[in-house]
Design an enzyme around this catalytic site. Structure first.
Site, mmCIF file in Angstrom:
data_model
loop_
_atom_site.group_PDB
_atom_site.id
_atom_site.type_symbol
_atom_site.label_atom_id
_atom_site.label_comp_id
_atom_site.label_asym_id
_atom_site.label_seq_id
_atom_site.Cartn_x
_atom_site.Cartn_y
_atom_site.Cartn_z
ATOM 1 C CE LYS A 78 -11.734 1.303 6.694
ATOM 2 N NZ LYS A 78 -11.230 0.274 7.609
ATOM 3 C CG ASP A 114 -11.709 0.109 11.608
ATOM 4 O OD1 ASP A 114 -12.862 -0.363 11.666
ATOM 5 O OD2 ASP A 114 -11.137 0.373 10.527
HETATM 6 P P1 NAP Z 1 -4.291 -4.808 3.845
HETATM 7 O O1 NAP Z 1 -4.143 -3.349 4.067
HETATM 8 O O2 NAP Z 1 -4.263 -5.343 2.457
HETATM 9 O O3 NAP Z 1 -3.114 -5.519 4.697
HETATM 10 C C1 NAP Z 1 -2.938 -6.912 4.690
HETATM 11 C C2 NAP Z 1 -1.591 -7.259 5.336
HETATM 12 O O4 NAP Z 1 -1.476 -8.685 5.333
HETATM 13 C C3 NAP Z 1 -0.368 -6.715 4.587
HETATM 14 O O5 NAP Z 1 0.619 -6.357 5.511
HETATM 15 C C4 NAP Z 1 0.075 -7.909 3.755
HETATM 16 O O6 NAP Z 1 1.461 -7.941 3.505
HETATM 17 C C5 NAP Z 1 -0.260 -9.051 4.676
HETATM 18 N N1 NAP Z 1 -0.466 -10.291 3.919
HETATM 19 C C6 NAP Z 1 -1.351 -10.500 2.918
HETATM 20 N N2 NAP Z 1 -1.237 -11.775 2.466
HETATM 21 C C7 NAP Z 1 -0.261 -12.356 3.189
HETATM 22 C C8 NAP Z 1 0.329 -13.652 3.183
HETATM 23 N N3 NAP Z 1 -0.080 -14.603 2.336
HETATM 24 N N4 NAP Z 1 1.317 -13.902 4.065
HETATM 25 C C9 NAP Z 1 1.738 -12.950 4.914
HETATM 26 N N5 NAP Z 1 1.236 -11.704 4.964
HETATM 27 C C10 NAP Z 1 0.235 -11.417 4.124
HETATM 28 O O7 NAP Z 1 -5.648 -5.351 4.472
HETATM 29 P P2 NAP Z 1 -6.394 -4.801 5.781
HETATM 30 O O8 NAP Z 1 -7.385 -3.774 5.401
HETATM 31 O O9 NAP Z 1 -5.356 -4.473 6.780
HETATM 32 O O10 NAP Z 1 -7.244 -6.092 6.228
HETATM 33 C C11 NAP Z 1 -6.577 -7.245 6.675
HETATM 34 C C12 NAP Z 1 -7.579 -8.257 7.245
HETATM 35 O O11 NAP Z 1 -8.250 -7.707 8.379
HETATM 36 C C13 NAP Z 1 -8.665 -8.677 6.266
HETATM 37 O O12 NAP Z 1 -8.895 -10.049 6.431
HETATM 38 C C14 NAP Z 1 -9.869 -7.893 6.720
HETATM 39 O O13 NAP Z 1 -11.095 -8.548 6.420
HETATM 40 C C15 NAP Z 1 -9.649 -7.855 8.216
HETATM 41 N N6 NAP Z 1 -10.303 -6.708 8.864
HETATM 42 C C16 NAP Z 1 -11.277 -6.960 9.779
HETATM 43 C C17 NAP Z 1 -11.900 -5.913 10.420
HETATM 44 C C18 NAP Z 1 -12.966 -6.191 11.434
HETATM 45 O O14 NAP Z 1 -13.717 -5.274 11.779
HETATM 46 N N7 NAP Z 1 -13.056 -7.393 11.957
HETATM 47 C C19 NAP Z 1 -11.521 -4.593 10.129
HETATM 48 C C20 NAP Z 1 -10.511 -4.374 9.185
HETATM 49 C C21 NAP Z 1 -9.915 -5.442 8.546
HETATM 50 P P3 NAP Z 1 2.139 -7.081 2.321
HETATM 51 O O15 NAP Z 1 1.981 -5.668 2.734
HETATM 52 O O16 NAP Z 1 3.542 -7.567 2.316
HETATM 53 O O17 NAP Z 1 1.373 -7.405 1.085
#
Ligand code: NAP
Length: 293
Positions: A78, A114
């Site tokens: 992305k 998004d």
């Molecule tokens: P990402 O870039 O990896 O970001 C994840 C975030 O969550 C980071 O800030 C990470 O913290 C934090 N995190 C991960 N594990 C954690 C834990 N155990 N405790 C506290 N914080 C934690 O992922 P993303 O792309 O943003 O996606 C995140 C979620 O959104 C996923 O579940 C994805 O499936 C969902 N999503 C859904 C849609 C939709 O259309 N519905 C679209 C996009 C994403 P650190 O930075 O400190 O590691």
């Protein structure tokens, strides 16, 4: 899916891995519906492409060569796609990521749907947004689209909560003054001070996602601090509902899951490629059917 013939045009999604993407399911359901109607004259199919990070440039050149009309991007492409595009929309520049690309005479252009996907389900729960404070759990890629969406709503304040101070500070510094909203970053331990004022709480962490279905990003005692009528929004769409949303519902809060966002960001992409309205309900049904909901 309709019959693929010599004139069928190609769309797709690239990711690595791409196997779990729901995009082929929702897009082909909509395309089948649109293509079966003679009056649309449409003939498209949507394919998944597993592209390793080091092969992104070659893949885009290949798409040009085979006349692919447009594509979505998921992890890890992305951000990496940005330098390969001739034009990037303002919203994608603000988010810092592109999820939808289409072909023009001037080259590939990209945007990010998004934000539109995130905002769509909130329209059913109107609020005086300018008085409302938002708490966003997590500071990753999805949190950036949520921040831009909340700024578009004109919310009173945006509080982003994370576990790593360095990452939080870079997140805060990455926004320029154009955001048009007050943004502050906090560590998780600040949550008890933030939640009593929050009208919208958004989980953008993967905590609670299948297979960790018994986990929630925060305890129910924290959720209970939200004011009456607050919205709990989980970007996760499987399981459905997550433990976070089950607990929110038990407290009488408004619960929104991530499926509608997923479907709406897909519908917005398909509308760009086809330049016409698309059957959003068909896409939602296909997603729910595929997930066994
Ligand atoms: P990402 O870039 O990896 O970001 C994840 C975030 O969550 C980071 O800030 C990470 O913290 C934090 N995190 C991960 N594990 C954690 C834990 N155990 N405790 C506290 N914080 C934690 O992922 P993303 O792309 O943003 O996606 C995140 C979620 O959104 C996923 O579940 C994805 O499936 C969902 N999503 C859904 C849609 C939709 O259309 N519905 C679209 C996009 C994403 P650190 O930075 O400190 O590691």
């Amino acid at each position: 899916m309709g019959v693929i013939v010599g004139t069928t045009k190609l769309l797709g999604v690239i990711g690595y891995p791409v196997e779990h993407s729901l995009s082929p399911v929702i897009h082909n359901a909509a395309l089948a519906k649109l293509c079966e109607s003679q009056e649309t004259g449409l003939d498209y199919v949507y394919l998944p492409f597993a592209v390793k990070p080091e092969n992104l440039t070659a893949a885009i050149a290949g798409f040009e060569a085979i006349d692919l009309r447009g594509f979505n991007l998921t992890i890890p492409h992305k951000q990496a796609i940005l330098p390969l595009l001739s034009k990037v929309s303002e919203i994608a520049q603000a988010v810092g990521a592109v999820n939808t690309v289409w072909k023009t005479d001037q080259g590939w252009q990209g945007t990010n749907t998004d934000v539109q996907g995130f905002l769509a389900p909130l329209k059913a729960h109107p609020r005086p947004w300018n008085n409302l404070e938002v708490v966003i759990l997590g500071n990753g890629g999805a949190a950036r689209a949520v921040v831009v969406g909340c700024a578009q709503l004109g919310v009173g304040a945006i509080h982003v909560v994370g576990r790593d101070l360095d990452k939080l500070q870079s997140f805060e510094q990455s926004w320029n003054s154009d955001l048009g909203a007050k943004l502050q970053v906090h560590l998780w331990r600040d949550l008890p001070n933030l939640l009593p004022r929050a009208g919208l709480l958004v989980n953008t962490t993967p905590v609670g996602m299948f297979p960790q279905v018994n986990q929630s990003p925060l305890p129910q005692s924290n959720l209970a601090q939200l004011p009456p009528g607050a919205i709990a929004y989980d970007l996760i769409y499987t399981p459905n509902p997550t433990l976070f949303l089950q607990q929110a519902q038990a407290l009488g809060l408004v619960a929104i899951d991530g499926l509608e966002m997923l479907v709406q960001q897909g519908a917005a992409a398909l509308e760009i490629w086809l330049n016409r309205p698309v059957p959003v309900a068909v896409m939602g049904q296909a997603a729910r059917h595929h997930l066994g909901l």
